[in-house]
Design an enzyme around this catalytic site. Structure first.
Site, PDB file in Angstrom:
ATOM      1  N   ARG A   1      43.659  42.425  37.969  1.00 53.28           N
ATOM      2  CA  ARG A   1      44.785  43.240  37.499  1.00 53.28           C
ATOM      3  C   ARG A   1      45.763  42.417  36.681  1.00 53.28           C
ATOM      4  O   ARG A   1      46.351  42.891  35.724  1.00 53.28           O
ATOM      5  CB  ARG A   1      45.537  43.836  38.708  1.00 53.28           C
ATOM      6  CG  ARG A   1      44.731  44.843  39.474  1.00 53.28           C
ATOM      7  CD  ARG A   1      45.294  45.045  40.849  1.00 53.28           C
ATOM      8  NE  ARG A   1      45.210  43.808  41.616  1.00 53.28           N
ATOM      9  CZ  ARG A   1      45.461  43.710  42.919  1.00 53.28           C
ATOM     10  NH1 ARG A   1      45.866  44.773  43.583  1.00 53.28           N
ATOM     11  NH2 ARG A   1      45.346  42.556  43.548  1.00 53.28           N
TER      12      ARG A   1
ATOM     13  N   HIS B   1      40.772  51.309  42.267  1.00 51.62           N
ATOM     14  CA  HIS B   1      39.355  51.098  42.605  1.00 51.62           C
ATOM     15  C   HIS B   1      38.492  52.109  41.845  1.00 51.62           C
ATOM     16  O   HIS B   1      37.460  51.749  41.271  1.00 51.62           O
ATOM     17  CB  HIS B   1      39.117  51.301  44.113  1.00 51.62           C
ATOM     18  CG  HIS B   1      39.771  50.275  44.988  1.00 51.62           C
ATOM     19  ND1 HIS B   1      40.553  50.602  46.076  1.00 51.62           N
ATOM     20  CD2 HIS B   1      39.753  48.919  44.942  1.00 51.62           C
ATOM     21  CE1 HIS B   1      40.981  49.490  46.665  1.00 51.62           C
ATOM     22  NE2 HIS B   1      40.518  48.460  45.990  1.00 51.62           N
TER      23      HIS B   1
ATOM     24  N   LYS C   1      39.875  41.721  60.967  1.00 48.76           N
ATOM     25  CA  LYS C   1      41.020  42.504  60.488  1.00 48.76           C
ATOM     26  C   LYS C   1      41.068  43.828  61.225  1.00 48.76           C
ATOM     27  O   LYS C   1      40.025  44.431  61.486  1.00 48.76           O
ATOM     28  CB  LYS C   1      40.840  42.799  58.992  1.00 48.76           C
ATOM     29  CG  LYS C   1      41.530  41.807  58.085  1.00 48.76           C
ATOM     30  CD  LYS C   1      41.580  42.404  56.691  1.00 48.76           C
ATOM     31  CE  LYS C   1      41.946  41.399  55.625  1.00 48.76           C
ATOM     32  NZ  LYS C   1      41.781  41.959  54.278  1.00 48.76           N
TER      33      LYS C   1
ATOM     34  N   SER D   1      45.882  48.153  47.749  1.00 46.56           N
ATOM     35  CA  SER D   1      45.768  48.901  49.010  1.00 46.56           C
ATOM     36  C   SER D   1      46.911  48.527  49.949  1.00 46.56           C
ATOM     37  O   SER D   1      47.451  49.368  50.663  1.00 46.56           O
ATOM     38  CB  SER D   1      44.438  48.597  49.701  1.00 46.56           C
ATOM     39  OG  SER D   1      43.365  49.023  48.910  1.00 46.56           O
TER      40      SER D   1
HETATM   41  O1  PNS Z   1      39.255  44.028  48.789  1.00 39.39           O
HETATM   42  P1  PNS Z   1      39.332  42.572  49.127  1.00 39.39           P
HETATM   43  O2  PNS Z   1      39.904  42.386  50.503  1.00 39.39           O
HETATM   44  O3  PNS Z   1      40.036  41.761  48.062  1.00 39.39           O
HETATM   45  O4  PNS Z   1      37.803  42.027  49.158  1.00 39.39           O
HETATM   46  C1  PNS Z   1      37.504  40.700  49.503  1.00 39.39           C
HETATM   47  C2  PNS Z   1      36.008  40.514  49.731  1.00 39.39           C
HETATM   48  C3  PNS Z   1      35.467  41.537  50.733  1.00 39.39           C
HETATM   49  C4  PNS Z   1      35.263  40.684  48.432  1.00 39.39           C
HETATM   50  C5  PNS Z   1      35.785  39.050  50.253  1.00 39.39           C
HETATM   51  O5  PNS Z   1      36.643  38.819  51.323  1.00 39.39           O
HETATM   52  C6  PNS Z   1      34.361  38.804  50.695  1.00 39.39           C
HETATM   53  O6  PNS Z   1      33.473  38.670  49.877  1.00 39.39           O
HETATM   54  N1  PNS Z   1      34.152  38.768  52.029  1.00 39.39           N
HETATM   55  C7  PNS Z   1      32.829  38.618  52.642  1.00 39.39           C
HETATM   56  C8  PNS Z   1      32.638  37.244  53.266  1.00 39.39           C
HETATM   57  C9  PNS Z   1      32.304  36.241  52.196  1.00 39.39           C
HETATM   58  O7  PNS Z   1      31.322  36.347  51.484  1.00 39.39           O
HETATM   59  N2  PNS Z   1      33.176  35.206  52.097  1.00 39.39           N
HETATM   60  C10 PNS Z   1      33.061  34.194  51.068  1.00 39.39           C
HETATM   61  C11 PNS Z   1      33.681  34.684  49.784  1.00 39.39           C
HETATM   62  S1  PNS Z   1      33.748  33.412  48.617  1.00 39.39           S
END
Ligand code: PNS
Length: 176
Positions: free
Chosen positions: A92, A19, A43, A130
């Protein structure tokens, strides 16, 4: 001239050197980079939101155009709220691509003006996540070089409360 603000959303549970690598790269090409930690009530994270905020703030202290914030709800709504122009995500390996493409296209459907920009972290972090850091640390393996020393320390304290207790005792004896 228009200043470009980008948000870098994620769970960051915990934040890793991967990150940090992406934040550093992003901070070099965007005017403002906002690390946005998702508050996800579904979560149960290992690290609470305040802890993740604290760790990321300390990790990014040296980057003057980077700030850290938390959000809930849709990423696109948060991006609009803070007038961001784009979402930054790390890729990645090819395996990340499908999920990231789905998210990027869904975000575009929800908010057509918002772009998604993908950047690659250094190859040495291409296997780092993570989830794996949590698993390795929980099973007693070393996560040195994978997370900043402060995160490593907090992982140790979280997984073995005796470590924290030891520190408290040490500082008490020092104070005497
Ligand atoms: O670190 P992560 O868990 O890969 O991040 C995922 C994240 C937070 C970017 C994604 O889950 C997200 O954007 N969540 C917020 C809810 C949302 O907008 N959902 C629609 C995404 S298309």
């Amino acid at each position: 001239m228009k200043k470009i603000t980008v948000i870098y959303p994620g769970s960051f549970d915990p934040p890793t050197n991967g990150h940090l690598d992406l934040i550093e790269r992003g901070s070099k090409i965007f005017d403002q980079l906002v690390v946005a930690i998702l508050r996800n009530p579904e979560k149960a994270p290992l690290f609470g939101l305040p802890e993740r905020l604290l760790m990321l703030e300390a990790m990014t202290e040296e980057f003057k155009n980077v700030r850290v914030d938390t959000f809930d709800g849709l990423t696109v709504d948060y991006a609009v709220k803070i007038n961001a122009h784009a979402v930054l995500r790390g890729i990645r390996a090819i395996s990340d691509y499908e999920y990231e493409l789905q998210m990027a296209l869904m975000n575009r459907k929800l908010q057509p003006a918002l772009e998604t920009v993908f950047m690659m972290p250094a190859e040495k972090y291409s296997y780092l996540s993570s989830r794996l850091v949590r698993e390795v640390a929980q099973l007693g393996g070393s996560v040195e070089d994978l997370v900043p020393p402060m995160v490593e320390q907090r992982l140790r304290e979280k997984l073995d409360p005796a470590v924290k207790l030891g520190h408290a005792r040490e500082s008490k004896t020092r104070k005497r």
